[in-house]
Design an enzyme around this catalytic site. Structure first.
Site, PDB file in Angstrom:
ATOM      1  N   GLY A 107      26.243  36.825 -11.434  1.00  0.00           N
ATOM      2  CA  GLY A 107      26.211  36.972  -9.897  1.00  0.00           C
ATOM      3  C   GLY A 107      25.288  35.898  -9.082  1.00  0.00           C
ATOM      4  N   GLU A 148      24.789  37.471 -17.551  1.00  0.00           N
ATOM      5  CA  GLU A 148      26.362  36.992 -17.529  1.00  0.00           C
ATOM      6  C   GLU A 148      26.633  36.030 -16.436  1.00  0.00           C
ATOM      7  OE1 GLU A 148      27.779  40.900 -17.207  1.00  0.00           O
ATOM      8  OE2 GLU A 148      26.871  41.779 -19.039  1.00  0.00           O
ATOM      9  N   PRO A 149      26.231  34.854 -16.496  1.00  0.00           N
ATOM     10  CA  PRO A 149      26.544  34.082 -15.446  1.00  0.00           C
ATOM     11  C   PRO A 149      28.086  33.418 -15.269  1.00  0.00           C
ATOM     12  CG  PRO A 149      25.025  32.978 -16.670  1.00  0.00           C
ATOM     13  CD  PRO A 149      25.000  34.292 -17.208  1.00  0.00           C
ATOM     14  N   GLY A 150      28.680  33.782 -14.338  1.00  0.00           N
ATOM     15  CA  GLY A 150      30.066  32.827 -14.244  1.00  0.00           C
ATOM     16  C   GLY A 150      29.911  31.688 -13.416  1.00  0.00           C
ATOM     17  N   ARG A 202      40.872  31.607  -3.062  1.00  0.00           N
ATOM     18  CA  ARG A 202      39.555  32.066  -2.607  1.00  0.00           C
ATOM     19  C   ARG A 202      39.446  31.942  -1.070  1.00  0.00           C
ATOM     20  NH1 ARG A 202      34.927  30.697  -3.420  1.00  0.00           N
ATOM     21  NH2 ARG A 202      34.028  32.666  -4.115  1.00  0.00           N
ATOM     22  N   TYR A 256      38.859  35.604  -0.101  1.00  0.00           N
ATOM     23  CA  TYR A 256      37.454  36.033   0.415  1.00  0.00           C
ATOM     24  C   TYR A 256      36.980  35.454   1.496  1.00  0.00           C
ATOM     25  CZ  TYR A 256      37.683  36.941  -4.578  1.00  0.00           C
ATOM     26  OH  TYR A 256      38.031  37.308  -6.004  1.00  0.00           O
ATOM     27  N   CYS A 259      55.072  29.718   1.618  1.00  0.00           N
ATOM     28  CA  CYS A 259      55.748  30.159   2.631  1.00  0.00           C
ATOM     29  C   CYS A 259      54.989  31.474   3.483  1.00  0.00           C
ATOM     30  CB  CYS A 259      57.137  30.820   2.165  1.00  0.00           C
ATOM     31  SG  CYS A 259      56.363  32.233   0.994  1.00  0.00           S
ATOM     32  N   GLU A 260      53.804  31.235   3.506  1.00  0.00           N
ATOM     33  CA  GLU A 260      52.876  32.222   4.488  1.00  0.00           C
ATOM     34  C   GLU A 260      51.692  31.255   4.791  1.00  0.00           C
ATOM     35  OE1 GLU A 260      50.590  35.518   2.423  1.00  0.00           O
ATOM     36  OE2 GLU A 260      52.233  35.233   0.896  1.00  0.00           O
ATOM     37  N   TYR A 320      36.811  30.561 -10.875  1.00  0.00           N
ATOM     38  CA  TYR A 320      37.955  31.408 -10.155  1.00  0.00           C
ATOM     39  C   TYR A 320      38.872  30.522  -9.328  1.00  0.00           C
ATOM     40  CZ  TYR A 320      34.129  34.855 -11.323  1.00  0.00           C
ATOM     41  OH  TYR A 320      33.138  35.642 -12.031  1.00  0.00           O
TER      42      TYR A 320
HETATM   43  N1  LLP Z   1      29.442  40.291 -15.227  1.00  0.00           N
HETATM   44  C1  LLP Z   1      30.366  41.117 -14.698  1.00  0.00           C
HETATM   45  C2  LLP Z   1      30.518  42.460 -15.402  1.00  0.00           C
HETATM   46  C3  LLP Z   1      31.146  40.622 -14.020  1.00  0.00           C
HETATM   47  O1  LLP Z   1      32.154  41.592 -13.260  1.00  0.00           O
HETATM   48  C4  LLP Z   1      31.367  39.392 -13.357  1.00  0.00           C
HETATM   49  C5  LLP Z   1      32.099  39.120 -12.088  1.00  0.00           C
HETATM   50  C6  LLP Z   1      30.161  38.345 -13.874  1.00  0.00           C
HETATM   51  C7  LLP Z   1      29.417  38.919 -15.110  1.00  0.00           C
HETATM   52  C8  LLP Z   1      30.011  37.084 -13.279  1.00  0.00           C
HETATM   53  O2  LLP Z   1      30.002  37.202 -11.891  1.00  0.00           O
HETATM   54  P1  LLP Z   1      29.353  35.664 -11.232  1.00  0.00           P
HETATM   55  O3  LLP Z   1      28.189  35.075 -11.838  1.00  0.00           O
HETATM   56  O4  LLP Z   1      30.713  34.693 -11.538  1.00  0.00           O
HETATM   57  O5  LLP Z   1      29.200  35.793  -9.865  1.00  0.00           O
HETATM   58  N2  LLP Z   1      36.851  36.144  -7.955  1.00  0.00           N
HETATM   59  C9  LLP Z   1      35.742  36.246  -7.239  1.00  0.00           C
HETATM   60  C10 LLP Z   1      34.231  36.609  -7.888  1.00  0.00           C
HETATM   61  C11 LLP Z   1      34.783  38.085  -8.905  1.00  0.00           C
HETATM   62  C12 LLP Z   1      33.579  38.398  -9.855  1.00  0.00           C
HETATM   63  C13 LLP Z   1      34.073  39.426 -10.922  1.00  0.00           C
HETATM   64  N3  LLP Z   1      33.028  39.690 -11.632  1.00  0.00           N
HETATM   65  C14 LLP Z   1      35.409  35.103  -6.296  1.00  0.00           C
HETATM   66  O6  LLP Z   1      36.092  34.101  -6.661  1.00  0.00           O
HETATM   67  O7  LLP Z   1      34.442  35.029  -5.594  1.00  0.00           O
END
Ligand code: LLP
Length: 404
Positions: A222, A263-265, A302, A306, A332-333, A360
């Site tokens: 996050g 857990e960085p995404g 996104r 969002y 189409c929307e 994402y």
């Molecule tokens: N750990 C867990 C348990 C999670 O559910 C998530 C994201 C992460 C780590 C990684 O979060 P991050 O570092 O990427 O913020 N599709 C949405 C984001 C959904 C995130 C879901 N869980 C978007 O495009 O903003």
């Protein structure tokens, strides 16, 4: 926002591979990871890339080669991680609302597992007793994250076992002598405020005395990355300093060696990604100029899902005077990427690049309107490699049984 790839490199990729096209910059991903390593204690912190953000195996191989671990949100992501060659000891599976069969399968594959309901914990206890260490996802009732759809720790969230259920949690643990090795909290995505992570630490601190086998505190992902020019992300240096301090204090206080997991995404891949599109049609309507591109919410959902901001640059003519555009797709929307955005004056055929497209973006794309998904390219050491091709017409029909 990040311009680690030049307009020239992006134009070249578009000319070479065609558009729409996702382009990722390997060095940017590595740089983000190095930045994390430089601010957190290397003795007591481990990072798991939340691969739901982008699961292409070439990206995962790069992540593995830089020494990072991996966090998965489905058993199939676990299997992809194994396919790429991650050691099960470096794979974490954070489950949510899954059939217990999936947890059993994860155990059989030897990966770390986080359980997020008392129901699955009970089943886990009955099946494995204390033979397999397990993590527990706690819902801390903390409201955090960029918007409600990506906020996961509040008191109406489906995620985790509410911290108020501590007694029920303890009694299941005792009944089966479950070896709880980790406590996990993930409060949401795009958390700028370091204080939110410190609030999680307080929740951990209150739970730790009741769970003497816990030696991992998993703070989830996050971290916020900047999406707008001049926007600030999470202050990683400050977060690192605070977490290092807290982990040391808690370890001393509890008399155990505690390790922090993250857990960085988005932090690792968002800014490394660029989505290149081409303008098909310009259309004037009163004072609105629509720039209709060869893409839509099927490729980058996104903005519509969002209300997310993605910076857009006309890389075909970046120096031209700014004009305001509604950048729209061909679906189409209503699929508006930006409603009233200053962009260097556009001509049909120009390439428009969307920034922060690494996380994402492709991963949430679809074949809506029977459109093809875009190709993906990785640029590393100045060299570009196609890492997945665009769909073709056969792909659209391949899962459907033939007409008789
Ligand atoms: N750990 C867990 C348990 C999670 O559910 C998530 C994201 C992460 C780590 C990684 O979060 P991050 O570092 O990427 O913020 N599709 C949405 C984001 C959904 C995130 C879901 N869980 C978007 O495009 O903003």
């Amino acid at each position: 926002m990040n311009s680690s790839l030049s307009y020239e490199q992006l134009n070249k990729a578009a000319d070479t591979y065609g558009t729409p096209l996702y382009v990722y910059h390997g060095e940017k991903i590595q740089g983000q990871y190095q930045n994390l390593l430089s601010h957190f204690s290397n003795k007591s912190t481990r990072f798991f890339y939340a691969c739901k953000a982008l699961t292409n195996i070439h990206i995962l191989a790069l992540v593995k080669n830089m020494g990072c671990n991996i966090d998965c949100s489905s058993i199939n992501e676990v299997k992809i991680a194994l396919h790429v060659g991650f050691d099960p000891a470096n794979i974490l599976y954070t489950s949510n609302s899954v059939a217990f069969e999936e947890i059993k399968e994860a155990v059989s594959l030897g990966v770390h597992v986080n359980i997020d309901s008392l129901s699955n914990l009970e089943k886990f206890g009955a099946a494995f007793g204390g033979r397999y260490p397990v993590g527990i996802r706690i819902r801390p009732d903390i409201m955090a994250g960029g918007n409600l759809k990506i906020s996961t720790g509040h008191n109406k969230s489906k995620f985790g076992i509410p911290y108020t259920e501590k007694e029920a949690l303890k009694s299941i643990q005792e009944k089966y002598t479950i070896n709880i090795s980790a406590l996990h909290i993930h409060t949401g995505s795009e958390i700028k405020d370091v204080a939110v992570f410190l609030q999680s630490a307080t929740v951990f601190e209150n739970l730790l005395p009741d769970f003497p086998t816990v030696n991992i505190l998993d703070f989830g992902g996050g971290f916020k990355v900047p999406y707008q020019p001049n926007e600030k992300g999470t202050d990683i240096a400050l977060l690192g300093a605070e977490v290092n301090k807290i982990m040391e204090q808690l370890s001393t206080k509890m008399g155990r060696n505690l390790t922090a997991w993250f857990e960085p995404g988005k932090y690792l891949v968002s800014e490394a990604g660029f989505f290149i599109t081409q303008v098909n049609v310009l259309k004037q309507s009163g004072d609105i100029i629509f720039a209709g591109i060869n893409s839509g919410l099927n490729h980058l959902i996104r903005p519509m899902f969002y209300d997310a901001y993605h910076h857009i640059v006309n890389i075909s003519a970046p120096e031209k005077e700014l004009k305001n555009y509604a950048v729209v797709g061909n679906i189409c929307e209503t699929d508006t990427f930006a409603w009233d955005r200053p962009i260097a004056s556009i001509e049909e055929g120009n390439y428009l690049v969307f920034y922060n497209a690494g996380a994402y973006g492709y991963e949430m794309s679809s074949n809506y309107n029977a459109r093809y998904k875009p190709a993906q390219v990785l640029i590393k050491n100045e060299k570009s490699t196609l890492i997945s091709r665009a769909d073709n017409f056969d792909d659209l029909l391949q899962l459907q049984t033939p007409l008789t």
